[in-house]
Scaffold this active site. Structure first.
Site, PDB file in Angstrom:
ATOM      1  N   LYS A   1       0.835  -1.213   0.000  1.00 23.89           N
ATOM      2  CA  LYS A   1       0.000   0.000   0.000  1.00 23.89           C
ATOM      3  C   LYS A   1       0.867   1.258   0.000  1.00 23.89           C
ATOM      4  O   LYS A   1       0.607   2.198  -0.743  1.00 23.89           O
ATOM      5  CB  LYS A   1      -0.927   0.008   1.233  1.00 23.89           C
TER       6      LYS A   1
ATOM      7  N   ARG B   1      -9.396   0.654   8.924  1.00 27.88           N
ATOM      8  CA  ARG B   1      -8.980  -0.719   9.193  1.00 27.88           C
ATOM      9  C   ARG B   1     -10.017  -1.480  10.004  1.00 27.88           C
ATOM     10  O   ARG B   1      -9.821  -2.669  10.274  1.00 27.88           O
ATOM     11  CB  ARG B   1      -7.692  -0.676  10.008  1.00 27.88           C
TER      12      ARG B   1
ATOM     13  N   ARG C   1      11.580  -6.466   4.692  1.00 31.30           N
ATOM     14  CA  ARG C   1      11.448  -5.013   4.465  1.00 31.30           C
ATOM     15  C   ARG C   1      12.465  -4.211   5.276  1.00 31.30           C
ATOM     16  O   ARG C   1      12.675  -4.463   6.456  1.00 31.30           O
ATOM     17  CB  ARG C   1      10.026  -4.590   4.840  1.00 31.30           C
TER      18      ARG C   1
ATOM     19  N   ARG D   1      11.477  -2.074  10.757  1.00 31.58           N
ATOM     20  CA  ARG D   1      10.435  -1.711  11.723  1.00 31.58           C
ATOM     21  C   ARG D   1      10.341  -2.772  12.810  1.00 31.58           C
ATOM     22  O   ARG D   1      10.469  -3.966  12.529  1.00 31.58           O
ATOM     23  CB  ARG D   1       9.091  -1.600  11.004  1.00 31.58           C
TER      24      ARG D   1
ATOM     25  N   ARG E   1      -0.547  -9.338  13.254  1.00 34.88           N
ATOM     26  CA  ARG E   1      -1.100  -8.312  12.354  1.00 34.88           C
ATOM     27  C   ARG E   1      -2.040  -8.949  11.331  1.00 34.88           C
ATOM     28  O   ARG E   1      -3.069  -8.362  10.987  1.00 34.88           O
ATOM     29  CB  ARG E   1       0.036  -7.549  11.652  1.00 34.88           C
TER      30      ARG E   1
HETATM   31  P1  AMP Z   1       1.017   0.004   9.038  1.00 32.70           P
HETATM   32  O1  AMP Z   1       2.223   0.871   8.876  1.00 32.70           O
HETATM   33  O2  AMP Z   1      -0.154   0.502   8.207  1.00 32.70           O
HETATM   34  O3  AMP Z   1       1.294  -1.447   8.820  1.00 32.70           O
HETATM   35  O4  AMP Z   1       0.551   0.161  10.569  1.00 32.70           O
HETATM   36  C1  AMP Z   1       1.401  -0.217  11.624  1.00 32.70           C
HETATM   37  C2  AMP Z   1       0.587  -0.371  12.901  1.00 32.70           C
HETATM   38  O5  AMP Z   1      -0.030   0.886  13.228  1.00 32.70           O
HETATM   39  C3  AMP Z   1      -0.563  -1.354  12.820  1.00 32.70           C
HETATM   40  O6  AMP Z   1      -0.135  -2.700  13.029  1.00 32.70           O
HETATM   41  C4  AMP Z   1      -1.446  -0.836  13.943  1.00 32.70           C
HETATM   42  O7  AMP Z   1      -0.931  -1.183  15.208  1.00 32.70           O
HETATM   43  C5  AMP Z   1      -1.316   0.670  13.796  1.00 32.70           C
HETATM   44  N1  AMP Z   1      -2.320   1.239  12.857  1.00 32.70           N
HETATM   45  C6  AMP Z   1      -2.087   1.792  11.641  1.00 32.70           C
HETATM   46  N2  AMP Z   1      -3.219   2.199  11.073  1.00 32.70           N
HETATM   47  C7  AMP Z   1      -4.211   1.891  11.951  1.00 32.70           C
HETATM   48  C8  AMP Z   1      -5.629   2.043  11.923  1.00 32.70           C
HETATM   49  N3  AMP Z   1      -6.266   2.569  10.869  1.00 32.70           N
HETATM   50  N4  AMP Z   1      -6.325   1.615  13.005  1.00 32.70           N
HETATM   51  C9  AMP Z   1      -5.703   1.073  14.075  1.00 32.70           C
HETATM   52  N5  AMP Z   1      -4.376   0.881  14.161  1.00 32.70           N
HETATM   53  C10 AMP Z   1      -3.632   1.294  13.098  1.00 32.70           C
END
Ligand code: AMP
Length: 240
Positions: A33, A108, A148, A181, A192
């Protein structure tokens, strides 16, 4: 190749007739994404709004939100809807969102989707949301996530298996030491994915039902996936 995909290849503007408007990029962790959002930013000049990036910024700045989110994120769980919605509300007030924006990693959960739909419904000028879901199979995702690496300076994303930097562990652009990360480990990936299946898969179905929805195969070269997303957005935007 569509006219816009050709335009990307040639570094020209997209031929889209309307404003891009709000675009949702949906999909499991690691489908690309963030990478794809950056392609759309280059083409349409609208901002990428990644809730993961916004949360990580809050964590590194040590804000109240960051302190609340840090451990939840480390466990691979979802940050509470009210906190994330508020953060997105603040970001959407920025003037750079006037012609559209790409939401990456939001909504999400169904309550987040309901909140966003409600917000857009009150904005009579706002274009309807266009949602694109990117699909990649589980084993491929695991390789992508655990391989990554990110440049902490310019944000370029690499992968030790499929898109390595020229010099191991160093950014091609900045020369900075690449970082992984904290949640890109196999253990956290499993959590996740569990959160994705339970909370986010229903969001994909929600937007599929609403229409203006497309699914693209994310297991192809970046430019081909981008071309598929661009073609889908143009087609869905053209629906009256
Ligand atoms: P990402 O970088 O999109 O993979 O997000 C990393 C982490 O941030 C996720 O595993 C969640 O813990 C948190 N996170 C990101 N976006 C959301 C969202 N829309 N709602 C809740 N938690 C989020």
């Amino acid at each position: 190749m569509s006219s816009s995909a050709t335009a990307i290849a040639n570094g020209r503007d997209s031929g889209m007739k309307t404003l891009p408007g709000p675009i949702l990029l949906l999909g499991a962790p690691g489908v690309g994404k963030g990478t794809q959002a950056k392609e759309l930013v280059k083409l349409w000049g609208i901002p990428q709004i990644s809730t993961g990036d916004l949360l990580r910024t809050n964590v590194s700045l040590g804000t109240t939100l960051g302190k609340l989110a840090k451990e939840i994120m480390q466990r691979g769980e979802l940050v509470p809807d009210s906190l994330v919605n508020e953060m997105v509300a603040v970001r959407l007030q920025q003037p750079d969102t006037a012609n559209g924006y790409i939401l990456d990693g939001f909504p999400r959960t169904l309550p987040q989707a309901g909140w966003l739909d409600g917000r857009l419904a009150t904005q009579t000028q706002a274009l309807p949301v266009v949602a694109v879901s990117i699909r990649v199979d589980y084993n491929q995702l695991l390789r992508r996530i655990t391989g990554r690496r990110n440049c902490p300076v310019c944000g370029t994303i690499y992968n030790v298996y499929v898109k390595p930097s020229k010099i191991d562990g160093r950014c091609d652009v900045e020369g900075a030491t690449l970082v992984q990360r904290a949640d890109d480990t196999e253990k956290v990936f499993v959590e996740r994915m569990r959160a994705y299946e339970a909370m986010t898969a229903p969001v994909v179905e929600h937007y599929r039902t609403l229409g203006r929805f497309a699914e693209v195969d994310g297991d192809r070269p970046i430019a081909e996936v981008a071309a598929g997303i661009i073609a889908a957005v143009e087609r869905l935007r053209a629906i009256a």
